[in-house]
Design an enzyme around this catalytic site. Sequence first.
Site, mmCIF file in Angstrom:
data_model
loop_
_atom_site.group_PDB
_atom_site.id
_atom_site.type_symbol
_atom_site.label_atom_id
_atom_site.label_comp_id
_atom_site.label_asym_id
_atom_site.label_seq_id
_atom_site.Cartn_x
_atom_site.Cartn_y
_atom_site.Cartn_z
ATOM 1 N N ARG A 103 0.655 -1.166 -0.008
ATOM 2 C CA ARG A 103 -0.012 -0.017 0.205
ATOM 3 C C ARG A 103 0.837 1.295 0.016
ATOM 4 O O ARG A 103 1.725 1.193 0.661
ATOM 5 C CB ARG A 103 -1.049 0.115 1.302
ATOM 6 C CG ARG A 103 -2.051 -0.842 1.342
ATOM 7 C CD ARG A 103 -2.772 -0.638 2.362
ATOM 8 N NE ARG A 103 -2.468 -0.093 3.506
ATOM 9 C CZ ARG A 103 -3.199 0.154 4.649
ATOM 10 N NH1 ARG A 103 -4.648 0.244 4.326
ATOM 11 N NH2 ARG A 103 -2.878 0.373 6.006
ATOM 12 N N ASP A 199 1.136 -3.285 11.701
ATOM 13 C CA ASP A 199 1.543 -3.549 10.496
ATOM 14 C C ASP A 199 1.697 -5.166 10.479
ATOM 15 O O ASP A 199 2.861 -5.536 11.211
ATOM 16 C CB ASP A 199 2.631 -2.851 10.206
ATOM 17 C CG ASP A 199 2.897 -3.015 8.604
ATOM 18 O OD1 ASP A 199 3.305 -4.213 8.393
ATOM 19 O OD2 ASP A 199 3.167 -2.002 7.935
ATOM 20 N N ASP A 202 5.398 -5.983 9.097
ATOM 21 C CA ASP A 202 6.740 -5.677 9.783
ATOM 22 C C ASP A 202 6.542 -6.317 11.009
ATOM 23 O O ASP A 202 7.709 -6.886 11.778
ATOM 24 C CB ASP A 202 6.394 -4.068 10.523
ATOM 25 C CG ASP A 202 6.666 -3.123 9.257
ATOM 26 O OD1 ASP A 202 7.324 -3.513 8.378
ATOM 27 O OD2 ASP A 202 6.450 -2.044 9.505
HETATM 28 C C1 PRP Z 1 -0.939 -5.221 4.120
HETATM 29 C C2 PRP Z 1 -1.558 -6.156 4.489
HETATM 30 C C3 PRP Z 1 -2.393 -6.162 3.192
HETATM 31 C C4 PRP Z 1 -2.716 -4.720 3.034
HETATM 32 C C5 PRP Z 1 -4.061 -4.478 3.430
HETATM 33 O O1 PRP Z 1 0.280 -4.993 3.449
HETATM 34 O O2 PRP Z 1 -0.808 -7.255 4.562
HETATM 35 O O3 PRP Z 1 -1.782 -6.509 2.092
HETATM 36 O O4 PRP Z 1 -1.973 -4.085 3.828
HETATM 37 O O5 PRP Z 1 -4.565 -3.231 3.438
HETATM 38 P P1 PRP Z 1 -5.674 -2.764 2.226
HETATM 39 O O6 PRP Z 1 -6.849 -3.766 2.623
HETATM 40 O O7 PRP Z 1 -5.750 -1.401 2.995
HETATM 41 O O8 PRP Z 1 -5.169 -2.643 1.172
HETATM 42 P P2 PRP Z 1 1.180 -3.782 3.180
HETATM 43 O O9 PRP Z 1 0.665 -2.902 2.013
HETATM 44 O O10 PRP Z 1 1.405 -3.240 4.615
HETATM 45 O O11 PRP Z 1 2.525 -4.448 2.716
HETATM 46 P P3 PRP Z 1 3.570 -5.635 3.348
HETATM 47 O O12 PRP Z 1 2.725 -6.943 3.465
HETATM 48 O O13 PRP Z 1 4.614 -5.703 2.196
HETATM 49 O O14 PRP Z 1 3.961 -4.921 4.710
HETATM 50 N N1 URA Z 2 -2.120 -3.325 6.917
HETATM 51 C C1 URA Z 2 -1.575 -4.144 7.951
HETATM 52 O O1 URA Z 2 -0.740 -4.745 8.123
HETATM 53 N N2 URA Z 2 -2.291 -3.615 9.261
HETATM 54 C C2 URA Z 2 -3.496 -2.802 9.101
HETATM 55 O O2 URA Z 2 -3.981 -2.580 10.148
HETATM 56 C C3 URA Z 2 -3.852 -2.438 7.791
HETATM 57 C C4 URA Z 2 -3.305 -2.753 6.833
#
Ligand code: PRP
Ligand code: URA
Length: 208
Positions: A103, A199, A202
């Site tokens: 995101r 997150d 993370d």
């Molecule tokens: C997080 C999570 C989803 C997304 C959800 O990923 O694992 O993929 O956010 O959010 P949304 O429904 O608003 O799209 P992130 O973008 O943090 O990426 P990452 O898994 O690489 O940390």
């Molecule tokens: N992605 C995450 O990892 N956590 C949240 O709460 C929303 C989006």
Amino acid sequence: MDKVFVMNHPLIQHKLSIMRDKNTTVKDFRNCAHEIGLLLGYEATKDMELCDYEIETPITKMTAKKTKKKVALVPILRAGLGMVDALMDLIPAAKIGHIGLYRNEETLEPVEYYCKMPIDISERLTLVLDPMLATGGSAIDAISMIKKRGAKDIKFVCIIAAPCGIEALRKAHPDVDIYCGAVDERLNENGYIVPGLGDAGDRLFGTL
Ligand code: PRP
Ligand code: URA
């Protein structure tokens, strides 16, 4: 909401409380994601069709059962990786596709960077894995990408969903059933699920 399955299983609630706690270590967070993945995987595969085949037990011949359709698992990178081993434990012959999406922190729009699917995905039950369904943008884009590559029978499996994410995903892909461990209250101004767990990527990979 008949296509949204919220598992209020006590073990999921117990393990999810550990994941939510900000003092939980990376190791314990990862273990709980794996264990919840097993329970969600059990639920999401509950209606898989079976077919008959003949075997011989040490005692007699019998008509036995096996699952009819093969499975593809598609974790959304990164955080979906935290659930894939659990689903592979349940379905060791599953093929694995990967979708890279993150995101944009300001717009909250998903940005795509990778997509590689099994060639025969159109014949497989496809389980898309991501612990978090927040705005729904990532899940919607991921499922569109998978559909473009031929997938037809798709389920989305997540640990926590926000009500607006469920609504958005149902609207964009009404054919996709959603399985989740909990539905939380809302999103905050930064697009994080409240109370949520922070997150997920993370916390799984220790990149806080
Ligand atoms: C997080 C999570 C989803 C997304 C959800 O990923 O694992 O993929 O956010 O959010 P949304 O429904 O608003 O799209 P992130 O973008 O943090 O990426 P990452 O898994 O690489 O940390
Ligand atoms: N992605 C995450 O990892 N956590 C949240 O709460 C929303 C989006």
